[in-house]
Motif scaffolding. Structure first.
Motif, PDB file in Angstrom:
ATOM      1  N   PHE A 137       3.411  12.127  -2.833  1.00 46.98           N
ATOM      2  CA  PHE A 137       2.151  13.021  -2.621  1.00 46.98           C
ATOM      3  C   PHE A 137       1.390  12.451  -1.360  1.00 46.98           C
ATOM      4  N   LYS A 138       2.270  12.299  -0.270  1.00 51.19           N
ATOM      5  CA  LYS A 138       1.475  11.977   0.733  1.00 51.19           C
ATOM      6  C   LYS A 138       1.167  13.369   1.800  1.00 51.19           C
ATOM      7  N   ARG A 139      -0.060  13.419   1.958  1.00 53.91           N
ATOM      8  CA  ARG A 139      -0.557  14.365   3.328  1.00 53.91           C
ATOM      9  C   ARG A 139      -0.115  13.944   4.448  1.00 53.91           C
ATOM     10  N   LEU A 140      -0.150  14.557   5.541  1.00 51.40           N
ATOM     11  CA  LEU A 140      -0.018  14.288   6.875  1.00 51.40           C
ATOM     12  C   LEU A 140      -0.572  13.166   7.461  1.00 51.40           C
ATOM     13  N   GLY A 141      -1.704  13.010   7.187  1.00 52.15           N
ATOM     14  CA  GLY A 141      -2.683  11.551   7.340  1.00 52.15           C
ATOM     15  C   GLY A 141      -2.244  10.479   6.713  1.00 52.15           C
ATOM     16  N   ASP A 142      -1.581  10.547   5.273  1.00 49.80           N
ATOM     17  CA  ASP A 142      -0.961   9.461   4.929  1.00 49.80           C
ATOM     18  C   ASP A 142       0.237   9.000   5.561  1.00 49.80           C
ATOM     19  N   LEU A 143       1.184  10.067   5.893  1.00 50.95           N
ATOM     20  CA  LEU A 143       2.525   9.858   6.409  1.00 50.95           C
ATOM     21  C   LEU A 143       2.273   9.060   7.956  1.00 50.95           C
ATOM     22  N   ALA A 144       1.194   9.578   8.634  1.00 50.93           N
ATOM     23  CA  ALA A 144       0.974   8.777  10.100  1.00 50.93           C
ATOM     24  C   ALA A 144       0.615   7.541   9.790  1.00 50.93           C
ATOM     25  N   ALA A 145      -0.490   7.272   8.750  1.00 52.12           N
ATOM     26  CA  ALA A 145      -1.034   6.038   8.708  1.00 52.12           C
ATOM     27  C   ALA A 145      -0.280   5.131   7.787  1.00 52.12           C
ATOM     28  N   GLY A 146       0.878   5.463   7.190  1.00 52.89           N
ATOM     29  CA  GLY A 146       1.392   4.545   6.451  1.00 52.89           C
ATOM     30  C   GLY A 146       0.589   4.166   5.068  1.00 52.89           C
ATOM     31  N   THR A 147      -0.209   5.153   4.435  1.00 54.66           N
ATOM     32  CA  THR A 147      -1.019   5.127   3.339  1.00 54.66           C
ATOM     33  C   THR A 147      -0.490   5.750   1.739  1.00 54.66           C
ATOM     34  N   LEU A 148      -1.074   5.367   1.029  1.00 58.00           N
ATOM     35  CA  LEU A 148      -0.827   5.874  -0.444  1.00 58.00           C
ATOM     36  C   LEU A 148      -2.139   6.227  -0.982  1.00 58.00           C
ATOM     37  N   VAL A 149      -2.277   7.113  -1.875  1.00 61.53           N
ATOM     38  CA  VAL A 149      -3.518   7.318  -2.851  1.00 61.53           C
ATOM     39  C   VAL A 149      -2.731   6.864  -4.151  1.00 61.53           C
ATOM     40  N   ILE A 150      -3.321   5.858  -5.053  1.00 65.37           N
ATOM     41  CA  ILE A 150      -2.645   5.395  -6.136  1.00 65.37           C
ATOM     42  C   ILE A 150      -3.886   5.130  -7.211  1.00 65.37           C
ATOM     43  N   TYR A 151      -3.382   5.115  -8.337  1.00 65.44           N
ATOM     44  CA  TYR A 151      -4.318   4.769  -9.565  1.00 65.44           C
ATOM     45  C   TYR A 151      -4.435   3.372  -9.433  1.00 65.44           C
ATOM     46  N   ALA A 152      -5.722   3.053  -9.917  1.00 66.05           N
ATOM     47  CA  ALA A 152      -6.232   1.548  -9.662  1.00 66.05           C
ATOM     48  C   ALA A 152      -5.919   0.781 -10.885  1.00 66.05           C
ATOM     49  N   ASP A 153      -5.007   1.131 -11.684  1.00 68.45           N
ATOM     50  CA  ASP A 153      -4.468   0.360 -12.733  1.00 68.45           C
ATOM     51  C   ASP A 153      -3.785  -0.720 -12.338  1.00 68.45           C
ATOM     52  N   ARG A 154      -3.334  -0.763 -11.185  1.00 66.07           N
ATOM     53  CA  ARG A 154      -2.583  -1.802 -10.646  1.00 66.07           C
ATOM     54  C   ARG A 154      -3.498  -2.861 -10.342  1.00 66.07           C
ATOM     55  N   ALA A 155      -4.793  -2.863 -10.305  1.00 64.76           N
ATOM     56  CA  ALA A 155      -5.709  -4.059 -10.009  1.00 64.76           C
ATOM     57  C   ALA A 155      -5.833  -4.607 -11.493  1.00 64.76           C
ATOM     58  N   GLN A 156      -5.229  -4.339 -12.707  1.00 69.25           N
ATOM     59  CA  GLN A 156      -5.294  -5.128 -13.655  1.00 69.25           C
ATOM     60  C   GLN A 156      -4.192  -6.254 -13.485  1.00 69.25           C
ATOM     61  N   GLN A 157      -3.610  -6.255 -12.618  1.00 71.36           N
ATOM     62  CA  GLN A 157      -2.688  -7.471 -12.168  1.00 71.36           C
ATOM     63  C   GLN A 157      -3.483  -8.618 -11.897  1.00 71.36           C
ATOM     64  N   ALA A 158      -5.018  -8.278 -11.336  1.00 68.27           N
ATOM     65  CA  ALA A 158      -5.842  -9.543 -11.194  1.00 68.27           C
ATOM     66  C   ALA A 158      -6.132 -10.261 -12.344  1.00 68.27           C
ATOM     67  N   ALA A 159      -5.770  -9.620 -13.327  1.00 69.59           N
ATOM     68  CA  ALA A 159      -6.395 -10.498 -14.713  1.00 69.59           C
ATOM     69  C   ALA A 159      -5.438 -11.796 -14.724  1.00 69.59           C
ATOM     70  N   ALA A 160      -4.318 -11.901 -14.058  1.00 70.00           N
ATOM     71  CA  ALA A 160      -3.462 -13.140 -13.982  1.00 70.00           C
ATOM     72  C   ALA A 160      -3.756 -14.043 -13.031  1.00 70.00           C
ATOM     73  N   LEU A 161      -4.636 -13.747 -12.260  1.00 75.01           N
ATOM     74  CA  LEU A 161      -5.184 -14.626 -10.974  1.00 75.01           C
ATOM     75  C   LEU A 161      -6.225 -15.505 -11.669  1.00 75.01           C
ATOM     76  N   PRO A 162      -6.272 -16.491 -10.713  1.00 73.50           N
ATOM     77  CA  PRO A 162      -7.538 -17.413 -11.107  1.00 73.50           C
ATOM     78  C   PRO A 162      -8.675 -16.632 -10.790  1.00 73.50           C
ATOM     79  N   ILE A 163      -9.741 -16.745 -11.761  1.00 74.56           N
ATOM     80  CA  ILE A 163     -10.943 -15.828 -11.456  1.00 74.56           C
ATOM     81  C   ILE A 163     -11.902 -16.638 -10.423  1.00 74.56           C
TER      82      ILE A 163
END
Length: 226
Positions: A137-163
């Motif tokens: 689901f990349k538009r041209l700007g994402d293809l050129a910049a090497g970026t993705l728009v993702i759901y932030a649920d990946r940030a839940q991994q931070a719970a395993a990090l030292p706070i």
């Protein structure tokens, strides 16, 4: 039976051998986020126009400058400082590099300046077509910049990090070094304290417990713990 979601998981392996899965956002949530951001931008501009209406010619020039900043630098500021614009955050989205690390200024500038091309011929037709034919689901700007728009649920991994309090990375930290910081923080609880300090010193250039604290702060920032 629940419908299969349009959005997909983009899985890849980092150079450190860590498997990551990023749930990419499709055109519908991205369009809704764009509408929310549009309402915010134009509400701010409307307020400014009332405030500077009495400044005559100077006021017109000031308004044009603010119009430029709100249109082009508004998304860059929020993507770099907060990971996403207010509209994207309402929809639970983040903008990241292809390897899952926080987006930087160059990539954010590229993806947003190329919105001009995505808009052609009207109403983001080119960008929408590109998103629909691209499996990430990349538009041209994402293809050129090497970026993705993702759901932030990946940030839940931070719970395993030292706070600890997150700290932005210094300039010049490579993407491989960013992944090494995250890997270190996720595994530091399973290592001997002497080994933790040794690795933290290699990663940060600091010494002892200060190095460990600094490495964990960087990792929390990378994991969107701010």
């Amino acid at each position: 039976m629940s419908a299969t979601p349009l959005d997909t998981v983009y899985a890849f392996e980092t150079p450190e051998g860590v498997d990551l899965g990023l749930r990419t956002a499709g055109p519908v949530p991205r369009a809704l986020a764009w509408l929310i951001d549009g309402v915010i931008r134009y509400a701010v501009l409307a307020g400014l126009s009332l405030a500077i209406a009495r400044l005559a010619g100077f006021g017109v020039g000031l308004f044009l400058v603010m119009l430029f900043l709100m249109e082009w630098l508004y998304p860059v500021y929020f993507e770099v400082s907060r990971g996403a614009t207010p509209g994207k955050r309402v929809l639970g989205l983040l903008v990241v590099h292809d390897n899952g690390t926080p987006v930087g200024v160059p990539a954010s500038l590229i993806r947003n300046l190329l919105r001009v091309v995505d808009f052609f011929p009207a109403l983001y037709a080119t960008g929408l077509a590109c998103v629909l034919i691209n499996r990430r689901f990349k538009r041209l700007g994402d293809l050129a910049a090497g970026t993705l728009v993702i759901y932030a649920d990946r940030a839940q991994q931070a719970a395993a990090l030292p706070i600890v309090d997150p700290r932005p990375l210094p300039a010049g930290v490579s993407t491989d070094e960013q992944r090494a910081l995250l890997d270190f923080a996720e595994r530091s609880g399973t290592l001997a304290s002497a080994r933790v300090e040794e690795l933290a010193e290699l990663l940060t250039g600091e010494h002892g417990t200060r190095a460990v604290q600094r490495a964990h702060s960087y990792a929390n920032w990378l994991a969107r713990g701010r």
